[in-house]
Each structure stands twice: as C-alpha cells, then as structure tokens.
Design a protein around this motif. Structure first.
Motif, PDB file in Angstrom:
ATOM      1  N   UNK A 249      -9.102 -66.197   5.203  1.00  0.00           N
ATOM      2  CA  UNK A 249      -7.956 -67.334   4.753  1.00  0.00           C
ATOM      3  C   UNK A 249      -7.526 -66.588   3.286  1.00  0.00           C
ATOM      4  N   UNK A 250      -8.369 -66.416   2.479  1.00  0.00           N
ATOM      5  CA  UNK A 250      -8.107 -65.955   1.117  1.00  0.00           C
ATOM      6  C   UNK A 250      -7.683 -64.429   0.867  1.00  0.00           C
ATOM      7  N   UNK A 251      -7.756 -63.746   1.850  1.00  0.00           N
ATOM      8  CA  UNK A 251      -7.016 -62.347   1.600  1.00  0.00           C
ATOM      9  C   UNK A 251      -5.602 -62.439   1.480  1.00  0.00           C
ATOM     10  N   UNK A 252      -5.542 -61.290   0.627  1.00  0.00           N
ATOM     11  CA  UNK A 252      -3.816 -61.338   0.459  1.00  0.00           C
ATOM     12  C   UNK A 252      -3.347 -60.012   1.384  1.00  0.00           C
ATOM     13  N   UNK A 253      -2.597 -60.245   2.179  1.00  0.00           N
ATOM     14  CA  UNK A 253      -1.876 -59.050   3.089  1.00  0.00           C
ATOM     15  C   UNK A 253      -0.416 -59.333   3.091  1.00  0.00           C
ATOM     16  N   UNK A 254       0.038 -58.193   2.529  1.00  0.00           N
ATOM     17  CA  UNK A 254       1.467 -58.153   2.264  1.00  0.00           C
ATOM     18  C   UNK A 254       2.220 -56.788   2.359  1.00  0.00           C
ATOM     19  N   UNK A 255       3.320 -56.940   3.506  1.00  0.00           N
ATOM     20  CA  UNK A 255       4.060 -56.005   3.821  1.00  0.00           C
ATOM     21  C   UNK A 255       2.959 -54.995   4.505  1.00  0.00           C
ATOM     22  N   UNK A 256       2.050 -55.396   5.399  1.00  0.00           N
ATOM     23  CA  UNK A 256       1.009 -54.447   6.120  1.00  0.00           C
ATOM     24  C   UNK A 256       0.708 -54.975   7.343  1.00  0.00           C
ATOM     25  N   UNK A 264     -10.869 -58.302   8.224  1.00  0.00           N
ATOM     26  CA  UNK A 264     -10.677 -58.368   6.678  1.00  0.00           C
ATOM     27  C   UNK A 264     -11.475 -59.447   6.104  1.00  0.00           C
ATOM     28  N   UNK A 265     -12.407 -59.055   5.308  1.00  0.00           N
ATOM     29  CA  UNK A 265     -13.173 -60.008   4.517  1.00  0.00           C
ATOM     30  C   UNK A 265     -12.482 -60.737   3.176  1.00  0.00           C
ATOM     31  N   UNK A 266     -13.296 -61.923   2.908  1.00  0.00           N
ATOM     32  CA  UNK A 266     -12.593 -62.700   1.942  1.00  0.00           C
ATOM     33  C   UNK A 266     -12.232 -61.871   0.540  1.00  0.00           C
ATOM     34  N   UNK A 267     -11.181 -62.090  -0.012  1.00  0.00           N
ATOM     35  CA  UNK A 267     -10.906 -61.550  -1.325  1.00  0.00           C
ATOM     36  C   UNK A 267     -10.018 -60.232  -1.162  1.00  0.00           C
ATOM     37  N   UNK A 268      -9.983 -59.587   0.030  1.00  0.00           N
ATOM     38  CA  UNK A 268      -9.650 -58.363  -0.044  1.00  0.00           C
ATOM     39  C   UNK A 268      -8.026 -58.394  -0.172  1.00  0.00           C
ATOM     40  N   UNK A 269      -7.425 -57.357  -0.653  1.00  0.00           N
ATOM     41  CA  UNK A 269      -5.700 -57.192  -0.764  1.00  0.00           C
ATOM     42  C   UNK A 269      -5.176 -56.080  -0.169  1.00  0.00           C
ATOM     43  N   UNK A 270      -4.562 -56.320   0.651  1.00  0.00           N
ATOM     44  CA  UNK A 270      -3.687 -55.244   1.416  1.00  0.00           C
ATOM     45  C   UNK A 270      -2.462 -55.068   1.345  1.00  0.00           C
ATOM     46  N   UNK A 271      -1.892 -54.080   0.702  1.00  0.00           N
ATOM     47  CA  UNK A 271      -0.511 -54.290   0.326  1.00  0.00           C
ATOM     48  C   UNK A 271       0.300 -52.642   0.791  1.00  0.00           C
ATOM     49  N   UNK A 272       1.369 -52.917   1.427  1.00  0.00           N
ATOM     50  CA  UNK A 272       2.250 -51.915   1.784  1.00  0.00           C
ATOM     51  C   UNK A 272       1.165 -50.669   2.726  1.00  0.00           C
ATOM     52  N   UNK A 273       0.302 -51.260   3.496  1.00  0.00           N
ATOM     53  CA  UNK A 273      -0.604 -50.602   4.190  1.00  0.00           C
ATOM     54  C   UNK A 273      -0.588 -50.705   5.730  1.00  0.00           C
ATOM     55  N   UNK A 274      -1.310 -49.579   6.456  1.00  0.00           N
ATOM     56  CA  UNK A 274      -1.643 -50.025   7.869  1.00  0.00           C
ATOM     57  C   UNK A 274      -3.056 -49.795   8.140  1.00  0.00           C
ATOM     58  N   UNK A 275      -3.740 -50.655   8.453  1.00  0.00           N
ATOM     59  CA  UNK A 275      -5.170 -50.778   8.948  1.00  0.00           C
ATOM     60  C   UNK A 275      -5.438 -50.968  10.643  1.00  0.00           C
ATOM     61  N   UNK A 281     -14.227 -54.677   3.422  1.00  0.00           N
ATOM     62  CA  UNK A 281     -15.142 -55.861   2.789  1.00  0.00           C
ATOM     63  C   UNK A 281     -14.701 -56.689   1.568  1.00  0.00           C
ATOM     64  N   UNK A 282     -15.418 -57.671   1.141  1.00  0.00           N
ATOM     65  CA  UNK A 282     -14.874 -58.752   0.230  1.00  0.00           C
ATOM     66  C   UNK A 282     -14.295 -57.961  -0.968  1.00  0.00           C
ATOM     67  N   UNK A 283     -13.131 -58.273  -1.567  1.00  0.00           N
ATOM     68  CA  UNK A 283     -12.279 -57.893  -2.851  1.00  0.00           C
ATOM     69  C   UNK A 283     -12.069 -56.477  -2.798  1.00  0.00           C
ATOM     70  N   UNK A 284     -11.930 -55.842  -1.713  1.00  0.00           N
ATOM     71  CA  UNK A 284     -11.363 -54.380  -1.559  1.00  0.00           C
ATOM     72  C   UNK A 284     -10.054 -54.419  -1.625  1.00  0.00           C
ATOM     73  N   UNK A 285      -9.373 -53.507  -2.236  1.00  0.00           N
ATOM     74  CA  UNK A 285      -8.090 -53.386  -2.411  1.00  0.00           C
ATOM     75  C   UNK A 285      -7.385 -51.954  -1.931  1.00  0.00           C
ATOM     76  N   UNK A 286      -6.421 -52.285  -1.151  1.00  0.00           N
ATOM     77  CA  UNK A 286      -5.779 -51.024  -0.390  1.00  0.00           C
ATOM     78  C   UNK A 286      -4.054 -51.247  -0.905  1.00  0.00           C
ATOM     79  N   UNK A 287      -3.784 -50.285  -1.197  1.00  0.00           N
ATOM     80  CA  UNK A 287      -2.188 -50.275  -1.769  1.00  0.00           C
ATOM     81  C   UNK A 287      -1.694 -48.891  -1.038  1.00  0.00           C
ATOM     82  N   UNK A 288      -0.561 -49.174  -0.273  1.00  0.00           N
ATOM     83  CA  UNK A 288       0.051 -47.866   0.413  1.00  0.00           C
ATOM     84  C   UNK A 288      -0.641 -46.973   0.900  1.00  0.00           C
ATOM     85  N   UNK A 289      -1.785 -47.453   1.659  1.00  0.00           N
ATOM     86  CA  UNK A 289      -2.782 -46.741   2.395  1.00  0.00           C
ATOM     87  C   UNK A 289      -2.529 -46.850   3.959  1.00  0.00           C
TER      88      UNK A 289
END
Length: 322
Positions: A249-256, A264-275, A281-289
């Motif tokens: 619920x608290x993961x950030x998923x934008x344009x992904x 996707x575990x808590x605190x993760x941030x996925x931006x402009x990516x495809x997974x 895992x928690x608090x991982x950040x993916x940008x343009x990936x």
C-alpha cells in the motif's frame, strides 16, 4: 509427536540476498516459506512442539521472527555453528537436536525451505497409518533434476530402492526433505552416524533405513519448490501469485508497468519503469528501469538499468549502467 523444521543452512547460492537474511524468510505471496510450514504444524493437534533448528549466525533473526509470529508451538534450538565450513550436516545437526532437546517421541522433520502444495497434516495422516518411517516423494519430471535429489523406487507405497543423488537416475520420483520417524527410528540416528553414515544429507539416512526395514512414501501431485536458487525462488513466487502481483500500500508506483508475478514490498519506489516476474524488497528505488526475472534487495537504487536474471544486494546504487 514432535516436529523439527530444518533452518540451519546459509543459502550461499542465493547470496547476496541471503547473506544477512535466512532464506526461509523470503516472501512468497503474502507469507514466507517457513511460515507456511509453521501454520500447518500449528493446526495439527498431534504435533505437541515444533523445534526450529538453526545456527548461531541467524539465531537472533529467528528469535525476533518467532516473537512477532502468531504461532505458539515453535521453539528455537540453536546449533553451535556460525559459518558454512562449520556445519554438522543435516543428520549431524538433527542428532544433536534430539540429544539437546531430549526428544523421545515420533518425529516429523521438514526442511524449512520446502514450499509444498499439500498440508503437512496429510503427510502425518499417512505416517499414522503404520509404524513405518515415511518420506514424501514428488515427480520432478526431469532426469537431470532428479540427479540432485534422493531417487525413490516404489512398489505400491513401499520404498524398494532409494539412491541419494544418482549419476544416472532411472526415474524422476524424488524425496523432498519431508520425513516422519517412529520413536525407535529416531534412536537409530546415532547408530547410523556411529557406523560412519553420511552426516550431510538426510537421504543417506533414508537409504540406510530402507536397507534394514520398511519405509513408505507419500506421493503427491501439485507443486514443490526447493528454495535454493534464485530461479527456484522466483518459480515459487510465480506459483503462489499465479500471474497476479502484490504491491504494498505504501509503495510508490508512477508511470510504471507491473507485469505478472511481481511482488513490490513496503516503501519501494518505482518510477518510469517496467517490472516483470520479480521481487522488489522494501525501500528499493527503480527509476527508468526494465527489470525482469530479478530479485532487488532493500534500500537499493537503480537508475536507467535494463536487468534480467539479476540479484542485486542491499544498499547498492547502480546508475546509468555504471
């Protein structure tokens, strides 16, 4: 009846993901591998106590995990090792646990990295029908895979031949590290080891037993995963998710784009990516990936990366392909 959940390995094939984390705690759907086993054993009234056999290195992790869990039966039993080169082997560690905990009962033994589709109580039902030791067996469907396990040959449900890790298997039915031993057979473990029995793999003990008495096999269809490699772990996740995905619920998923079998575990941030088919895992950040078939550990930062089949350890930063 007592139970032992084997959780003393160091999971080196899953490093760096498991370098500082027991592989039994890896998420599989909305639970963990070992908690699925605990839940089955907790619900079976015949099981009075569950010993969790682990090592000194991960003892505190298990203490914390059990303290926060809803289960009443598990009790931690710690073997005196801190590294892979100090291990007693499964049978050596089991013999020490039996002595340390003064076990004098029928005993169910399950590997804590086993994800199995049947309820352990069904296996206990099978065991309770006779006085014979019992194993669980599964058709892996591949002769190459069968080389890595204990090969089982049956007549009805009786094991008439057992070969640990054969070089040239003649079938694909294997033992899956789920055993039940009558009280008197538990006492035979010391005899087996005193006769220079292999202390490492429990299958060697089964082979030794089968040459001396009846051993029965509980065969099942469905699914079984030995969570020992990145591939088998992701296969287990895919089986549990069945094409769906879990996003905290608290993961950030934008344009992904989140594909199949993604957790996707808590605190993760996925931006402009495809997974796809991955665990983030928690608090991982993916940008343009673009990340596929991968495990990305906590507090990792990836930017402008195309990954397939990757294991990225915690607190790692990889940007622009560097």
């Amino acid at each position: 009846m007592k139970a032992v959940v084997l959780a003393g390995g160091y999971a080196t094939r899953l490093w760096p993901i498991t370098k500082d984390r027991p592989k039994m705690f890896l998420p599989v759907g909305d639970t963990t591998v070992i908690d699925r086993i605990f839940a089955d054993l907790e619900d079976d009234d015949r099981i009075e106590e569950v010993y969790v056999s682990t090592n000194e290195r991960f003892a505190d992790d298990f203490r914390e995990h059990l303290a926060d869990s809803p289960f009443d039966k598990p009790t931690l039993s710690v073997e005196d090792t801190t590294g892979e080169d100090e291990k007693f082997g499964v049978m050596g560690a089991l013999a020490q646990l039996v002595d340390r905990e003064d076990v004098d009962d029928d005993l169910v033994v399950v590997a804590g990295d086993n994800l199995i589709s049947f309820d352990v109580s069904e296996f206990v039902d099978f065991f309770a029908e006779s006085d014979d030791p019992a194993i669980a067996a599964y058709d892996v469907g591949s002769y190459e895979r069968a080389k890595s396990y204990g090969l089982v040959e049956l007549e009805g449900d009786e094991v008439i031949d057992f070969q640990e890790k054969p070089e040239d298997p003649n079938s694909t039915l294997v033992s899956i590290a789920c055993y039940a031993y009558p009280r008197e057979v538990v006492g035979d473990i010391d005899t087996y080891l005193a006769e220079d029995g292999n202390p490492d793999e429990p299958g060697w003990f089964v082979q030794w037993l089968q040459e001396r008495q009846s051993v029965r096999a509980y065969t099942f269809e469905g699914a079984w995963f030995d969570i020992g490699t990145p591939e088998s772990y992701l296969d287990a996740v895919a089986w549990m998710l069945d094409g769906d995905s879990i996003v905290a619920d608290d993961a950030v998923v934008e344009n992904t784009t989140i594909g199949d079998n993604v957790h996707v575990l808590p605190g993760a941030e996925l931006v402009n990516s495809t997974v796809d088919n991955s665990v983030i895992f928690p608090n991982a950040t993916l940008r343009d990936c673009d990340v596929r078939n991968s495990i990305i550990d906590e507090d990792t930062v990836l930017e402008s990366i195309d990954f397939s089949g990757a294991l990225v350890g915690a607190h790692t930063t990889i940007e622009n392909g560097s």
